[in-house]
Design a protein around this motif. Structure first.
Motif, PDB file in Angstrom:
ATOM      1  N   LEU A  72    -116.279 -78.947   0.425  1.00  0.00           N
ATOM      2  CA  LEU A  72    -117.613 -78.457   0.078  1.00  0.00           C
ATOM      3  C   LEU A  72    -117.936 -78.797  -1.372  1.00  0.00           C
ATOM      4  O   LEU A  72    -119.033 -79.244  -1.690  1.00  0.00           O
ATOM      5  CB  LEU A  72    -117.685 -76.937   0.276  1.00  0.00           C
ATOM      6  CG  LEU A  72    -117.553 -76.448   1.711  1.00  0.00           C
ATOM      7  CD1 LEU A  72    -117.348 -74.937   1.743  1.00  0.00           C
ATOM      8  CD2 LEU A  72    -118.787 -76.829   2.502  1.00  0.00           C
ATOM      9  N   ASN A 130    -118.737 -82.572  -1.871  1.00  0.00           N
ATOM     10  CA  ASN A 130    -120.090 -82.890  -1.414  1.00  0.00           C
ATOM     11  C   ASN A 130    -121.129 -82.473  -2.429  1.00  0.00           C
ATOM     12  O   ASN A 130    -122.019 -83.231  -2.793  1.00  0.00           O
ATOM     13  CB  ASN A 130    -120.382 -82.165  -0.096  1.00  0.00           C
ATOM     14  CG  ASN A 130    -119.960 -83.008   1.095  1.00  0.00           C
ATOM     15  OD1 ASN A 130    -119.994 -84.224   1.024  1.00  0.00           O
ATOM     16  ND2 ASN A 130    -119.557 -82.356   2.161  1.00  0.00           N
ATOM     17  N   ARG A 131    -121.015 -81.251  -2.908  1.00  0.00           N
ATOM     18  CA  ARG A 131    -122.031 -80.722  -3.808  1.00  0.00           C
ATOM     19  C   ARG A 131    -122.010 -81.422  -5.165  1.00  0.00           C
ATOM     20  O   ARG A 131    -123.051 -81.712  -5.743  1.00  0.00           O
ATOM     21  CB  ARG A 131    -121.820 -79.215  -3.968  1.00  0.00           C
ATOM     22  CG  ARG A 131    -122.939 -78.492  -4.691  1.00  0.00           C
ATOM     23  CD  ARG A 131    -124.290 -78.683  -4.023  1.00  0.00           C
ATOM     24  NE  ARG A 131    -124.507 -77.801  -2.899  1.00  0.00           N
ATOM     25  CZ  ARG A 131    -125.007 -76.583  -3.014  1.00  0.00           C
ATOM     26  NH1 ARG A 131    -125.378 -76.117  -4.163  1.00  0.00           N
ATOM     27  NH2 ARG A 131    -125.144 -75.837  -1.943  1.00  0.00           N
ATOM     28  N   SER A 182    -120.421 -73.280  -4.392  1.00  0.00           N
ATOM     29  CA  SER A 182    -120.537 -73.593  -2.974  1.00  0.00           C
ATOM     30  C   SER A 182    -119.152 -73.754  -2.350  1.00  0.00           C
ATOM     31  O   SER A 182    -118.979 -73.541  -1.162  1.00  0.00           O
ATOM     32  CB  SER A 182    -121.384 -74.837  -2.746  1.00  0.00           C
ATOM     33  OG  SER A 182    -120.701 -75.974  -3.178  1.00  0.00           O
ATOM     34  N   ALA A 183    -118.158 -74.117  -3.162  1.00  0.00           N
ATOM     35  CA  ALA A 183    -116.808 -74.275  -2.624  1.00  0.00           C
ATOM     36  C   ALA A 183    -116.138 -72.924  -2.401  1.00  0.00           C
ATOM     37  O   ALA A 183    -115.391 -72.741  -1.451  1.00  0.00           O
ATOM     38  CB  ALA A 183    -115.971 -75.127  -3.568  1.00  0.00           C
TER      39      ALA A 183
END
Ligand SMILES: Nc1ncnc2c1ncn2[C@@H]1O[C@H](COP(=O)(O)OP(=O)(O)OP(=O)(O)O)[C@@H](O)[C@H]1O
Ligand SMILES: [Mg+2]
Lengths: 258, 212
Positions: A146, A149-150, A186-187
């Motif tokens: 995650l 990606n972010r 977000s992770a």
């Protein structure tokens, strides 16, 4: 752990029939996911059977080298899985950082857990070592995916923001702070959310497994609490390592955005 | 001064010889896509020349620390970024980024006057128009008081009257403080009226450089 109830073959078969019924429903509704459901069921079965035998062998031949080898295999698999799972292009440098963060972050957490929290003896006892390693590595893998990606997404779509900050004399660290913080959030959020609902909304997989196989719920909960804290620590540590080293790969030595 | 020697940047710029004087006002003109922005970005090391060397005070840029250089040579990009928060936050962010001491409200209000922005310091930036945001970004750069200002179309979103007032004040400020001002502009009138020195770019090449 006395009256453990083993599943019989026919009971396993019934579980598969359940999936076959599901397949019928899926087909009736015209959802084109039959292949995925089938493949993932078969894959899961084969992987778990294989793992079961490997674990049995490891438990019978308790040996520090075998345990370490097993952890190494898990790490390689996890890193490879991250590369496959992220849907952005990764530079060679960033791939290296992902691998380093995963290995260093999970190993540090694992060692703390084994030596300080559980004080395992012998330290390489595979019955404890391997499942705990699996939990830490698996969850860190999800977290870092995650985060990757972010981070990559932010660094590309917010190029203009970063450049404007650099033009005002910001260091790369300051210029990418917002993006780095976002990636970290977000992770780590899924792990935090799952902790909040734990025990009330759902029983975690590990605990369910333990209880079903005969452990007293209180013992299971004790382990679950410890492992959840371990997971949180491991995810946070790997992701911090990753974002702190990762954002640097987007700048060259002249502090220019690549 | 800035001195270019056999500069190439990818296929975009090809400049054999160019000097830009310090403590003066230089306007860079040329049609869209000719390489004006790219030229400015070379000066504060947002990018580095692929061939050749640029000298600033006779020191090659490639040997200078990029961060320190960007704090001395501050660039206002063609489409400036406005950060969430208030007018005040946006004025101060340049000082924060460059680790300079923050200024008091009096000074900030003075800057607002200079950029002709009649808004309270605590106003949220959501309420600002495009042109007001552009002026705010200009004010932020003025507040930093760098040695060299690189302005990329600082008045593209302004009407003629506002443009005149703002650029005039800015030029005045720059002269008064003995700063170097290098400005890309589409406006022939501005280039005529204020420049000490003019550089014209065409297809990535300098086709004329002249002092008025
Ligand atoms: N990073 C880049 N990579 C490749 N080409 C680029 C890059 N940046 C700019 N260009 C190209 O270089 C040329 C010059 O661009 P530049 O932005 O310097 O033009 P400009 O003179 O500022 O134009 P305008 O007046 O429209 O702002 C353009 O053709 C542009 O498409
Ligand atoms: Mg331009």
């Amino acid at each position: 752990m006395d009256k453990v109830m083993d599943l019989q073959i026919w009971q396993m078969a019934a579980a598969y029939i359940f999936i076959i019924i599901l397949l019928f429903i899926v087909r009736l509704r015209g959802i084109a996911r039959e292949k995925e459901i089938l493949i993932s069921s078969v894959r899961m079965t084969l992987q778990l059977i294989l793992t079961g035998y490997v674990l049995m062998y490891l438990f019978d031949n308790s040996n520090p080298f075998l345990t370490i080898l097993m952890i190494a295999v898990m790490e390689v698999f996890a890193v490879y899985n991250i590369f496959k799972r992220v849907n952005v292009n990764l530079s060679q440098k960033l791939k290296k950082i992902i691998a380093i963060s995963m290995v260093v972050g999970t190993t540090a957490s694992l060692l703390y857990f084994i030596f300080v929290v559980i004080n395992l003896s012998p330290w390489y006892n595979p019955r404890y070592f391997i499942p705990i390693a699996g939990m830490l590595i698996g969850n860190s893998m999800t977290g870092i995916s995650l985060g990757v990606n972010r981070l990559v997404d932010g660094m590309t779509t917010q190029k203009h923001l970063i450049e404007s900050s650099l033009m005002l004399g910001a260091t790369p660290k300051v210029a990418s702070k917002e993006i780095v913080d976002n990636a970290f959030d977000s992770a780590i959020l899924p792990t935090i959310n799952s902790m909040v609902g734990m025990g009330i909304v759902f029983l975690p997989g590990m605990m369910t497994g333990q209880i079903l196989s005969g452990t007293s719920p209180v013992t299971a909960i004790g382990y679950q609490i410890a492992i959840m804290l371990g997971i949180l620590g491991s995810v946070a540590l790997t992701v911090i390592l990753f974002v702190q080293l990762g954002y640097k790969t987007f700048f060259n030595e002249q502090q220019q955005l690549i | 001064m800035f001195r270019f020697e056999d500069i190439k940047y990818k296929e975009i710029l090809d400049i054999k010889q160019l000097t830009i004087p310090l403590h003066q006002i230089t306007c860079i003109v040329g049609e869209s896509g000719s390489g004006k922005t790219t030229l400015l970005r070379l000066l504060n090391k947002m990018i580095s020349a692929t061939e050749g060397e640029i000298y600033y005070h006779n020191t090659p840029l490639s040997s200078m620390d990029s961060i320190a250089l960007r704090r001395e040579i501050v660039m206002l990009p063609q489409t400036p970024v406005i950060f969430t928060g208030t007018v005040k936050d946006n004025l101060l962010i340049g000082l924060k980024f460059s680790e300079k001491t923050l200024q008091n409200d009096e000074k900030l209000i003075e800057i607002l006057k200079m950029i002709d922005l009649n808004k309270p310091l605590e106003e949220s930036i959501e309420n600002l128009s495009g042109g007001e945001k552009q002026r705010l970004a200009l004010g932020r750069v003025v507040l930093m008081e760098p040695e060299v200002f690189l302005l990329d179309e600082p008045s593209s979103a302004l009407d003629e009257d506002t443009e005149k007032v703002v650029i005039e004040q800015f030029v005045h400020f720059s002269k008064q403080h003995n700063k170097t001002l290098i400005m890309v502009t589409h406006s022939k009138a501005i280039a005529q009226a204020y420049s000490d020195y003019q550089v014209e770019i065409k297809n990535g090449q300098v086709v004329s450089q002249k002092g008025e």
